[in-house]
Scaffold this active site. Structure first.
Site, mmCIF file in Angstrom:
data_model
loop_
_atom_site.group_PDB
_atom_site.id
_atom_site.type_symbol
_atom_site.label_atom_id
_atom_site.label_comp_id
_atom_site.label_asym_id
_atom_site.label_seq_id
_atom_site.Cartn_x
_atom_site.Cartn_y
_atom_site.Cartn_z
ATOM 1 N N ASP A 121 -0.296 34.157 -17.093
ATOM 2 C CA ASP A 121 -0.675 32.813 -16.637
ATOM 3 C C ASP A 121 -2.175 32.853 -16.371
ATOM 4 O OD1 ASP A 121 -0.436 30.147 -15.633
ATOM 5 O OD2 ASP A 121 -0.504 30.960 -13.604
ATOM 6 N N GLU A 142 0.522 30.914 -21.868
ATOM 7 C CA GLU A 142 0.673 29.460 -21.900
ATOM 8 C C GLU A 142 -0.250 28.847 -22.951
ATOM 9 O OE1 GLU A 142 0.106 25.789 -18.982
ATOM 10 O OE2 GLU A 142 1.077 27.485 -17.989
ATOM 11 N N ASP A 144 1.155 32.208 -9.306
ATOM 12 C CA ASP A 144 0.727 32.623 -10.649
ATOM 13 C C ASP A 144 1.588 33.760 -11.184
ATOM 14 O OD1 ASP A 144 -1.566 32.277 -8.545
ATOM 15 O OD2 ASP A 144 -2.282 31.290 -10.383
#
Lengths: 167, 167
Positions: A17, A76, A150
């Site tokens: 992330d 992501e 996170d």
């Protein structure tokens, strides 16, 4: 390559992330239907200008890659933060150096939209942060959601990649 | 550090115009009021996904840094491409790995807004591409503008940094 690997059943997945302040990472092992949490944590950009922080994140990820040797990386997708261009542009600097570290080691990378990760983990592309954390906790039988968030996001990304490879 | 360096009069400046397809670079030497063009050209991202292209750009810049040893790097500012977030986000990946290469070698970096570079070179923050190329050609007594335009843009960025240090 042995038979297990060739059927995608025995692999170590690193979920990322990305962020300039904090990049979450989560490493999981997938053996058949089994998923095991290996290690999860954060890399911190620390103080200084954007380049110094990117260097620190890069060095942090290199350490993770060299100690845990993931086979694949999931991160992501590029355009999830479209709505906030300033944040997205800064984040993309971090994302660039993180992908570089993996690319230098020829680790295959896959990227997933935030909505796709939510959909795969909860069945709902608009799941809340709480629902996502619950899904991560359930999968690894954790009593509490990993902190900072996170870390859970990185694990969710790794799980999404594992589930998609499994189905 | 000798006296010349300490008064900012003897330095090699690398200007960068970052892009995933083509990154322009221009290296100039500044000795007192004198400016000399050392080398200018492009790094190409080539084919493949964003990570592969970023790796190629990174390797290309490392080669430039290791063969020409610039003292300082100047690069276009972060937020110049706000209006086109998709382009900006992709460009920021490239910018991230280019800055990383310099940061790993502790090369000081400065960034300038596109309007500032135009203003410093032509007196007009909204100068056309043609006017900018003319300014670069005049400075280095070039008969024609360097091609592709990314090279002139990189040289303009290096010149902006040199002029600001000189004034």
């Amino acid at each position: 390559m042995n038979e297990l690997q060739s059927t995608n059943r025995n692999r170590r997945i690193l979920g990322i992330d990305p962020g300039v302040n904090i990049t979450g990472y989560g490493v999981i092992d997938q053996t058949g239907q089994q998923l095991e949490l290996v290690e999860a944590g954060v890399l911190r950009g620390g103080k200084g200008d954007l380049s110094e922080r990117c260097l620190r994140l890069y060095q942090g990820l290199v350490e993770v890659l060299e100690s845990l040797h993931p086979d694949e990386m999931a991160i992501e997708q590029l355009y999830s933060h479209y709505q906030r261009p300033r944040t997205a542009i800064i984040m993309a600097h971090a994302r660039g150096v993180l992908c570089l570290a993996a690319q230098q080691r020829e680790i295959p990378m896959s990227d997933y939209a935030a909505t796709q990760i939510k959909k795969v983990l909860t069945g709902n592309g608009r799941a809340s942060k709480g629902q996502m954390q619950l899904a991560v906790c359930r999968e690894f039988q954790l009593a509490e959601a990993p902190e900072p968030p996170d870390v859970a996001d990185a694990l969710a990304t790794a799980l999404c990649h594992a589930f998609i490879g499994r189905s």
